[in-house]
Design a protein around this motif. Structure first.
Motif, PDB file in Angstrom:
ATOM      1  N   SER A 193       0.331  -0.344   2.459  1.00 55.59           N
ATOM      2  CA  SER A 193       0.342  -0.161   1.007  1.00 55.59           C
ATOM      3  C   SER A 193      -1.101  -0.182   0.514  1.00 55.59           C
ATOM      4  O   SER A 193      -1.973  -0.785   1.138  1.00 55.59           O
ATOM      5  N   TYR A 194      -1.324   0.481  -0.608  1.00 57.76           N
ATOM      6  CA  TYR A 194      -2.647   0.374  -1.231  1.00 57.76           C
ATOM      7  C   TYR A 194      -2.845  -1.024  -1.808  1.00 57.76           C
ATOM      8  O   TYR A 194      -3.977  -1.465  -2.006  1.00 57.76           O
ATOM      9  N   GLU A 195      -1.759  -1.724  -2.072  1.00 58.96           N
ATOM     10  CA  GLU A 195      -1.832  -3.067  -2.640  1.00 58.96           C
ATOM     11  C   GLU A 195      -2.345  -4.045  -1.586  1.00 58.96           C
ATOM     12  O   GLU A 195      -1.866  -4.077  -0.461  1.00 58.96           O
ATOM     13  N   GLY A 196      -3.342  -4.814  -1.935  1.00 56.62           N
ATOM     14  CA  GLY A 196      -3.886  -5.822  -1.028  1.00 56.62           C
ATOM     15  C   GLY A 196      -5.098  -5.377  -0.238  1.00 56.62           C
ATOM     16  O   GLY A 196      -5.814  -6.210   0.315  1.00 56.62           O
ATOM     17  N   THR A 200     -11.178   0.435  -2.926  1.00 60.56           N
ATOM     18  CA  THR A 200     -10.575   1.212  -3.996  1.00 60.56           C
ATOM     19  C   THR A 200      -9.549   2.172  -3.392  1.00 60.56           C
ATOM     20  O   THR A 200      -9.578   2.461  -2.184  1.00 60.56           O
ATOM     21  N   ARG A 201      -8.648   2.650  -4.219  1.00 61.80           N
ATOM     22  CA  ARG A 201      -7.642   3.600  -3.746  1.00 61.80           C
ATOM     23  C   ARG A 201      -8.309   4.844  -3.173  1.00 61.80           C
ATOM     24  O   ARG A 201      -7.852   5.409  -2.176  1.00 61.80           O
ATOM     25  N   SER A 222       4.488   1.335  -2.531  1.00 62.40           N
ATOM     26  CA  SER A 222       4.306   0.143  -3.354  1.00 62.40           C
ATOM     27  C   SER A 222       5.219  -0.977  -2.869  1.00 62.40           C
ATOM     28  O   SER A 222       6.168  -0.754  -2.105  1.00 62.40           O
ATOM     29  N   ARG A 223       4.964  -2.174  -3.348  1.00 61.40           N
ATOM     30  CA  ARG A 223       5.810  -3.309  -2.967  1.00 61.40           C
ATOM     31  C   ARG A 223       7.260  -3.054  -3.374  1.00 61.40           C
ATOM     32  O   ARG A 223       8.188  -3.352  -2.605  1.00 61.40           O
ATOM     33  N   ASP A 224       7.466  -2.521  -4.565  1.00 64.51           N
ATOM     34  CA  ASP A 224       8.836  -2.247  -5.026  1.00 64.51           C
ATOM     35  C   ASP A 224       9.528  -1.229  -4.118  1.00 64.51           C
ATOM     36  O   ASP A 224      10.714  -1.359  -3.805  1.00 64.51           O
ATOM     37  N   SER A 242       2.085 -10.644   1.904  1.00 71.62           N
ATOM     38  CA  SER A 242       1.086 -10.167   2.866  1.00 71.62           C
ATOM     39  C   SER A 242       1.370 -10.818   4.221  1.00 71.62           C
ATOM     40  O   SER A 242       1.966 -11.897   4.301  1.00 71.62           O
ATOM     41  N   SER A 263      -3.765  -6.827   3.821  1.00 73.73           N
ATOM     42  CA  SER A 263      -3.376  -5.458   3.441  1.00 73.73           C
ATOM     43  C   SER A 263      -1.911  -5.217   3.771  1.00 73.73           C
ATOM     44  O   SER A 263      -1.444  -5.570   4.848  1.00 73.73           O
TER      45      SER A 263
END
Length: 272
Positions: A193-196, A200-201, A222-224, A242, A263
């Motif tokens: 995921s880009y989250e964590g 930058t994206r 995404s997490r969702d 994570s 990540s």
């Protein structure tokens, strides 16, 4: 290029393989220069890729130990890749000598090498099959001959779902697998995921582009979106987190950890 004995005939060893790139990140020896070149290119954009893979492997070990502790003795590892030291059968069978492990991969190199590693182990098998065709997996002679799906199974989908594009209908494939399992079963998932990611994206997008260029797109969800893979299953505490934060063996001190280890996401769900 000379073909080593472990590389089966009929595969193109001039094209990078995500399984062999993963092997390279973990310090394995079953990869070619073409794989190392692609992996190094990805690391130019995301130098922490080996750390992410190490965190992924550490989570997998903890999840297998958790499953054994919950009384589960059957494991179905889909997208298992090239077996390196500390793989599922080694961990599970060390904790429970009667544990049975069915590996599944569609990469011929992973399948061929797994057969060599598992030779003489009558409680571990490898099946050549594709996650996008779940019915073929559960009906394969290797899986159906070793695992009893009327009893709880730990289904491992570790670092594999992000290689399925939405057009591959990964949600439907995972749902079919979840439904095939008995109550008390677990589903174990890690996903990019880009989250964590401590970039930058746009910076992380350069790494994603490397995988697109080798025709193995890496889908960052995404997490969702990742949570949807657990639908119908009750999340095991601490939920979808994570990788270092899922039931760590020692307290996690973020300041002392490599930031890349955080990540993506990891979680375990249980079928009621």
């Amino acid at each position: 290029m000379e073909r080593p004995a472990w590389a089966p005939q009929g595969i193109d060893i001039t094209v990078p393989s995500v399984s062999r790139m993963y092997d390279f990140y973990l310090g394995g020896s079953h990869n070619f220069e073409v794989d190392r070149e692609a992996a190094r290119k990805a690391m130019e954009f995301m130098p922490g890729l080996p750390k992410i893979m190490q965190a992924n492997r550490a989570f997998m070990r903890r999840a297998v130990h958790y499953a054994v502790g919950e009384g589960i003795s059957q494991f179905l590892d889909i997208g298992s890749g090239i077996p390196t030291f500390g793989n599922v059968h080694e961990i599970a069978q060390a904790a429970d000598p009667g544990a049975r492990v069915a590996y599944v991969d569609h990469d011929p190199v992973a399948v061929a090498h797994s057969k060599a590693v598992l030779e003489g182990n009558d409680r571990a098998v490898i099946a050549a099959a594709d996650l996008r065709r779940p019915r073929e997996i559960v009906k394969s002679p290797e899986v159906s001959g070793l695992l009893d799906l009327d009893r709880p199974v730990a289904l491992l989908l570790v670092a594999v779902l992000h290689f399925l594009e939405d057009a591959d209908e990964p949600q439907a494939a995972v749902a079919e697998l979840r439904e095939a399992l008995a109550p008390g079963s677990l589903v174990v998932i890690t996903h990019a995921s880009y989250e964590g990611i401590p970039l930058t994206r746009e910076e992380a997008g350069g790494m994603v582009g490397v995988y697109e260029n080798i025709r193995n797109p890496l889908v960052m969800r995404s997490r969702d979106e990742i949570m949807r893979f657990f639908e119908g299953y009750e999340m095991v505490e601490p939920g979808l987190v994570s990788m270092p934060h899922w039931r760590p063996e020692t307290p996690v001190v973020a300041e002392q950890e490599d930031p890349y280890a955080f990540s993506g996401f990891a979680g375990v769900g249980r079928k009621a």
